[in-house]
Design a protein around this motif. Structure first.
Motif, PDB file in Angstrom:
ATOM      1  N   LYS A  93       0.840  -1.194   0.000  1.00 35.83           N
ATOM      2  CA  LYS A  93       0.000   0.000   0.000  1.00 35.83           C
ATOM      3  C   LYS A  93       0.879   1.249   0.000  1.00 35.83           C
ATOM      4  CE  LYS A  93      -4.048   1.648   2.463  1.00 35.83           C
ATOM      5  NZ  LYS A  93      -4.864   1.488   3.654  1.00 35.83           N
ATOM      6  N   ARG A  94       0.488   2.255  -0.806  1.00 29.78           N
ATOM      7  CA  ARG A  94       1.241   3.500  -0.898  1.00 29.78           C
ATOM      8  C   ARG A  94       0.501   4.581  -0.118  1.00 29.78           C
ATOM      9  NH1 ARG A  94       2.879   5.343  -6.853  1.00 29.78           N
ATOM     10  NH2 ARG A  94       3.571   3.184  -6.846  1.00 29.78           N
ATOM     11  N   PRO A  95       1.019   4.962   1.061  1.00 32.88           N
ATOM     12  CA  PRO A  95       0.342   5.990   1.860  1.00 32.88           C
ATOM     13  C   PRO A  95       0.315   7.353   1.163  1.00 32.88           C
ATOM     14  CG  PRO A  95       2.065   4.878   3.134  1.00 32.88           C
ATOM     15  CD  PRO A  95       2.218   4.447   1.715  1.00 32.88           C
ATOM     16  N   LEU A  96      -0.636   8.177   1.557  1.00 30.23           N
ATOM     17  CA  LEU A  96      -0.817   9.499   0.962  1.00 30.23           C
ATOM     18  C   LEU A  96       0.434  10.364   1.083  1.00 30.23           C
ATOM     19  CD1 LEU A  96      -2.649  11.531  -0.463  1.00 30.23           C
ATOM     20  CD2 LEU A  96      -3.505  12.214   1.785  1.00 30.23           C
ATOM     21  N   TRP A  97       1.104  10.338   2.237  1.00 30.17           N
ATOM     22  CA  TRP A  97       2.276  11.184   2.419  1.00 30.17           C
ATOM     23  C   TRP A  97       3.385  10.823   1.434  1.00 30.17           C
ATOM     24  CZ3 TRP A  97       7.083   9.301   3.686  1.00 30.17           C
ATOM     25  CH2 TRP A  97       7.138   8.020   4.248  1.00 30.17           C
ATOM     26  N   PHE A 112      16.583   1.098   4.127  1.00 32.69           N
ATOM     27  CA  PHE A 112      15.487   2.057   4.106  1.00 32.69           C
ATOM     28  C   PHE A 112      14.164   1.334   3.916  1.00 32.69           C
ATOM     29  CE2 PHE A 112      18.974   4.658   2.145  1.00 32.69           C
ATOM     30  CZ  PHE A 112      19.094   5.577   3.177  1.00 32.69           C
ATOM     31  N   PRO A 113      13.080   1.908   4.455  1.00 32.18           N
ATOM     32  CA  PRO A 113      11.762   1.375   4.104  1.00 32.18           C
ATOM     33  C   PRO A 113      11.582   1.489   2.587  1.00 32.18           C
ATOM     34  CG  PRO A 113      11.589   2.966   5.905  1.00 32.18           C
ATOM     35  CD  PRO A 113      12.994   3.038   5.379  1.00 32.18           C
ATOM     36  N   HIS A 114      11.041   0.449   1.965  1.00 27.45           N
ATOM     37  CA  HIS A 114      10.929   0.419   0.508  1.00 27.45           C
ATOM     38  C   HIS A 114      10.153   1.603  -0.059  1.00 27.45           C
ATOM     39  CE1 HIS A 114      12.676  -3.507   0.796  1.00 27.45           C
ATOM     40  NE2 HIS A 114      12.710  -3.586  -0.526  1.00 27.45           N
ATOM     41  N   LEU A 115       9.182   2.107   0.664  1.00 30.83           N
ATOM     42  CA  LEU A 115       8.381   3.221   0.148  1.00 30.83           C
ATOM     43  C   LEU A 115       9.140   4.542   0.098  1.00 30.83           C
ATOM     44  CD1 LEU A 115       4.915   2.426   1.741  1.00 30.83           C
ATOM     45  CD2 LEU A 115       5.547   2.311  -0.672  1.00 30.83           C
ATOM     46  N   GLU A 162       4.961  13.231  -5.845  1.00 32.56           N
ATOM     47  CA  GLU A 162       4.322  14.147  -6.796  1.00 32.56           C
ATOM     48  C   GLU A 162       4.905  15.554  -6.710  1.00 32.56           C
ATOM     49  OE1 GLU A 162       0.187  13.610  -5.854  1.00 32.56           O
ATOM     50  OE2 GLU A 162       0.117  11.675  -6.910  1.00 32.56           O
ATOM     51  N   ASP A 163       5.326  15.952  -5.513  1.00 31.12           N
ATOM     52  CA  ASP A 163       5.964  17.260  -5.356  1.00 31.12           C
ATOM     53  C   ASP A 163       7.225  17.350  -6.212  1.00 31.12           C
ATOM     54  OD1 ASP A 163       6.406  19.889  -4.023  1.00 31.12           O
ATOM     55  OD2 ASP A 163       8.162  18.835  -3.227  1.00 31.12           O
TER      56      ASP A 163
END
Length: 146
Positions: free
Chosen positions: A11-15, A128-131, A21-22
């Motif tokens: 799951k890809r969190p909003l943050w 690092f966390p993969h996300l 995207e920034d």
């Protein structure tokens, strides 16, 4: 120039989406960076670790565009300074129109992915966390581009 970050993820969190995207918005029309997530089969009980890694590796490689330069992210890879990455970036722009970064799941990348790679890059000896890895990649691309 097209950069594709292809990762095994859940799951890809909003943050995370917002941060990525920034950075996407900061590039002009000459650079296009996209992040493609592939769902892991981690919860399929019939898959042992090796089969899972191979299956994920096949999914990653199927997502790579034809004639794309392949950069695999792996802790056993080579670390690059910002200046070295700038040189790599310039080489990629001069020799191709597409670069694909492969990020494996928690168990890592398959041998097939590593063998298909033009380069194997280690961001750090830290884990690092993969996300967070796609955010680090796009930030570093932005840094060397700007």
């Amino acid at each position: 120039m097209k950069f594709h970050i292809i990762s095994i993820e859940s799951k890809r969190p909003l943050w995370v989406k917002t941060a990525f995207e920034d950075y996407q918005k900061r590039f002009d029309q000459t650079v296009d960076v996209k992040w493609f997530g592939i769902k892991s089969d981690r919860y399929v009980k019939s898959l042992n670790k090796k089969k899972l890694i191979n299956r994920e590796g096949n999914m990653l490689l199927k997502s790579v565009k034809k004639d794309s330069i392949i950069i695999s992210l792996n802790k056993e890879g080579v670390s690059w300074s910002t200046l070295k990455l700038k040189g790599k970036f310039n080489e990629w722009v001069a020799s191709s129109n597409s670069v694909s970064f492969l990020i494996g799941g928690p168990e890592g990348l398959s041998k097939k992915c590593l063998d298909a790679s033009n380069e194997i890059w280690s961001l750090s000896p830290l884990t690092f966390p993969h996300l967070i890895v796609p955010i680090i990649i796009i930030e570093q691309l932005y840094r060397v581009w700007s």
